[in-house]
Design an enzyme around this catalytic site. Structure first.
Site, PDB file in Angstrom:
ATOM      1  CG  ASP A 110      50.022  92.475  45.203  1.00  0.00           C
ATOM      2  OD1 ASP A 110      51.060  93.009  45.628  1.00  0.00           O
ATOM      3  OD2 ASP A 110      50.028  91.415  44.524  1.00  0.00           O
ATOM      4  CB  SER A 111      51.268  96.886  44.290  1.00  0.00           C
ATOM      5  OG  SER A 111      52.115  97.991  44.090  1.00  0.00           O
ATOM      6  CB  ALA A 112      52.799  96.903  39.713  1.00  0.00           C
TER       7      ALA A 112
END
Length: 603
Positions: free
Chosen positions: A394-396
Site C-alpha cells: 500500500d502507498s509507498a
C-alpha cells in the site's frame, strides 16, 4: 415641657425645624410685622401652625388660663414641648425642634443647646465611614457648587460637605457611580466603581472568557478544512488531520533545532502511540526471521490436513518510505487477518527506512527478501505452492511492490515469479505533480500535495529548496532533454478517463531547470518511478489489481497503469465497488479464488 416664647431676634438667627416641614432649614430673613399670625418660612396661616403646635402639648390648649403672666412652664411627661406665643407677641413660631450639632454658628450665650435626635444604627452590611477631627474637617476645602445651584445648608451636610457632631467632622464624599457611599475608588454596594473600571475578580473572569473564545476560534480555524460532500464523518477526518499536522510541525521544530531528524521523531511517536487492539488468533504462528539480510515477519496458518500446499503473499507496508513498520498493530493485524482468511503464508517485509537509508536501499531490501522467499527450498519449508504467490503493498509499499515485480519479470535466471500483484493506492510516478488528482486534492487531509512532494525529496535524499520547482513541474519542462523521452508514458490527457480529467488543464513548462534532474537523477529512474518503464516490461507483468481512492492525490497514479494497458490493447477493465474496510482481504481473496477455480477446471 411646656411651651415658651421665642423673640423675633431669635427667629431671625435660627432656622425652621418644624416637624410639619421636616426641618426645611430655611433661615428667617426678616422680622415679622407686629400682630402677624403667619409662619415666616412658609407663609402658612398661624391657626394651622397653632393647631399643629397644641396637638403635642399635654394639658389645656388655652395658654392664658394656665399661664396668665406669660411665664415659661414645662409640661411633665415630655422632654420638650412646642413653642407657644403669648398674647400680644410678634409671631407664632414653628414647633421647636432640637438644633443639630452640625450647625456651624454657636448658640447665643445663656441658651441651653437642645437635645440631639437619636441616630439610627447603620446597616450591618454598610462599610464604616471614616471620621476625621473637627480641625481637619474645617481645613478641607469645600467642593465648588454649580452656578445657580442652591448650596445646601443646615444640620445635614450636602454633597462633599461635613457635619459637625460631638466635636467630630464626618466626611461625606460626593455620590458617584459606585456604591451608596459615593466613593470614587471603591464600591461598598458591590457596583461598578467610578470611571467604568471593574472589580479585579470580574475583570479577570471576563478576560478568561475572551481568551477562551479566542483560543476556540483559532482551534476551529486550524482544524477546519473544506471537504467534499461525499466524505463520511468529515469532522473525524479533520481532527485526525489536525492532530497529524500538529505532530508534524512539532517534529519539524525539533529538526530545525538540530536535535534529531523530524522523520525519526515522527516514526517514534507513531510506534509509541500505536495502541490498536491486537487481533488474537491461536491458529496463526508468527515468526520474526531474516531473508538475505532483511528482517521479515512470517504469518503461518496451520498445515492442511490433506497435505496440500498453501498459497502465499509477500506484503510491503507503506508510510512514505520513512514511517510505520511491519510490527505495528495496523499491519500486524492486517497480515494476521489475511493469513487466517486466505489460509496463506504472509511474508511482511521490514525494509529499512528514511533517513537511515535512502533510495535505492529500500528497493534493494524488498527485492532481496522477495527473491529469497521465491527460492524452491524456502517455499518447500513453508509448504507454499510456487504457482500461487502474490506480491502486494500500500502507498509507498505499493511503489516498492510494483518496482520489485517489474525487476523480477526481467530476471531470466529466476524460475518462480509472482502470479499476481495487488497495489493499494500506490505511489507510481514523480514526473507530473499536476495531474487531475493532484490538482483536485492538493489540500486534502493527511496527505496534501506538498507533503507527498516532501516524501519524494526525503526518499531521494534531496534538498527541500527544489520543492517549489517540483510543484510546478520545472523538472520535466520542455527544455529538459532527459524528460522528453518519458513524456508519452504519462500523458494523462489521453490515458485517463474523462470522469477523472474533468476540466483540469495540464501544467507544462516551456523552460525549466535541468539541474534538478542532474541533482536528483532518481526522478527518472524506473526503480523509483515504475510508470516510466517501457511497454515491453509492462507486458511481462502478472495480472494486477489496483485499488485507488477518489479523494486522494495518488488516484491518477493507479489509473495510469490500466490506461496504458487499455491503450495498447493488453487488457479490458470492469468497474467493481469495493469496500475500503475489506480491501486488504478482498482483492487478494478475489484473485486467488478465481485462480484456484481455473486450476481445478484445468485438471
Amino acid at each position: 415641657m411646656g411651651s415658651r416664647m421665642v423673640s423675633s431676634a431669635k427667629i431671625r438667627a435660627s432656622r425652621c425645624s418644624s416637624w410639619k416641614h421636616a426641618g426645611c432649614g430655611i433661615r428667617q430673613q426678616r422680622r415679622a410685622p407686629r400682630g402677624s399670625r403667619t409662619c415666616l418660612c412658609t407663609g402658612a396661616p398661624a391657626a394651622r401652625r397653632q393647631r399643629a403646635a397644641t396637638a403635642h402639648v399635654s394639658g389645656p390648649s388655652n395658654p392664658e388660663k394656665w399661664n396668665p403672666g406669660g411665664a415659661e412652664t414645662r409640661t411633665p411627661g415630655r422632654a420638650r414641648g412646642p413653642r407657644a406665643a403669648q398674647p400680644g407677641s410678634l409671631v407664632w413660631s414653628c414647633r421647636a425642634r432640637p438644633a443639630r450639632r452640625s450647625q456651624a454658628r454657636p448658640l447665643p450665650a445663656g441658651t441651653r443647646p437642645p437635645r440631639a435626635r437619636p441616630r439610627q444604627p447603620p446597616a450591618p452590611q454598610a462599610a464604616a465611614r471614616p471620621r476625621l477631627p473637627a480641625a481637619a474637617a474645617a481645613e478641607r476645602p469645600s467642593r465648588p457648587s454649580r452656578p445657580g445651584a442652591r448650596r445646601p445648608r443646615g444640620g445635614r451636610a450636602g454633597r462633599g460637605g461635613a457635619a459637625l457632631r460631638g466635636g467630630e467632622a464626618r466626611i461625606r464624599p460626593p455620590a458617584g457611580r459606585g456604591g451608596r457611599d459615593g466613593n470614587a475608588g471603591t464600591s461598598s454596594g458591590g457596583g461598578r466603581p467610578r470611571g467604568g473600571a471593574l472589580p479585579a475578580g470580574v475583570a479577570a473572569m471576563r478576560a478568561a472568557w475572551v481568551l477562551l473564545a479566542a483560543l476556540a476560534a483559532l482551534a476551529a480555524y486550524y482544524v477546519y478544512l473544506p471537504l467534499p460532500g461525499t466524505v463520511s464523518d468529515p469532522w473525524k477526518l479533520m481532527l485526525l488531520d489536525a492532530t497529524f499536522r500538529a505532530v508534524q510541525q512539532a517534529c519539524h521544530l525539533i529538526h530545525y533545532l538540530r536535535l534529531s531528524h523530524h522523520l525519526i521523531v515522527l516514526n517514534y511517536l507513531i510506534c509509541t502511540f500505536d495502541k490498536l487492539k491486537s487481533v488474537s488468533s491461536e491458529d496463526i504462528n508468527i515468526t520474526d526471521t531474516v531473508f538475505d539480510g532483511v528482517e521479515v515477519r512470517v504469518f503461518e496458518p496451520p498445515a492442511q490436513p490433506d497435505g496440500r500446499l498453501k498459497r502465499s503473499v509477500v506484503y510491503i507496508h507503506g508510510g512514505g518510505w520513512a514511517l510505520a513498520s511491519a510490527r505495528t498493530s495496523l499491519y500486524n493485524n492486517l497480515c494476521r487477518i489475511m493469513a487466517e482468511s486466505l489460509n496463506a503464508v504472509i511474508v511482511s517485509v521490514e525494509y529499512r527506512l528514511v533517513p537511515e537509508v535512502c533510495f535505492p536501499e529500500q528497493f534493494h531490501d524488498a527485492l532481496r527478501a522477495t527473491k529469497h522467499f521465491l527460492q524452491p527450498d524456502v517455499l518447500a519449508e513453508y509448504s507454499v505452492d510456487p504457482s500461487r504467490i502474490a506480491i502486494s503493498g500500500d502507498s509507498a509499499g505499493g511503489n516498492l511492490a510494483a518496482a520489485v515485480c517489474q525487476q523480477l519479470s526481467k530476471d531470466e535466471h529466476l524460475t518462480i515469479r509472482p502470479k499476481l500483484q495487488a497495489l493499494i493506492y500506490p505511489v507510481l510516478q514523480a514526473f507530473d505533480f499536476n495531474t487531475p488528482s493532484y490538482q483536485q486534492n492538493m489540500n486534502m487531509p493527511v496527505l496534501p500535495r506538498y507533503v507527498m512532494i516532501n516524501y519524494w525529496i526525503d526518499y531521494f535524499n534531496g534538498n527541500y529548496d527544489v520543492a517549489h520547482s517540483l510543484l510546478i513541474n520545472n523538472h520535466t519542462a520542455l527544455d529538459v532533454g532527459q524528460a522528453l523521452s518519458f513524456r508519452g508514458h504519462l500523458n494523462w490527457t489521453s490515458l485517463l478517463p474523462s470522469s477523472f480529467k474533468k476540466n483540469y488543464k495540464p501544467v507544462i513548462q516551456t523552460t525549466g531547470k535541468a539541474e534538478i534532474v542532474q541533482e536528483i537523477p532518481a526522478l527518472l529512474d524506473v526503480r523509483a518511478v515504475p510508470l516510466l518503464a517501457e511497454n515491453e516490461t509492462l507486458q511481462l507483468q502478472p495480472k494486477t489489481y489496483i485499488l485507488t481512492c477518489e479523494n486522494d492525490v495518488l488516484r491518477d497514479d493507479g489509473a495510469f497503469r490500466p490506461g496504458t494497458a487499455i491503450s495498447n490493447g493488453w487488457m479490458k477493465t470492469s468497474e467493481e465497488s469495493v469496500s475500503l474496510e475489506d480491501a486488504g482481504v478482498y482483492f487478494i481473496s478475489c484473485f486467488l479464488e478465481r485462480q484456484e477455480q481455473a486450476n481445478r477446471s484445468r485438471f
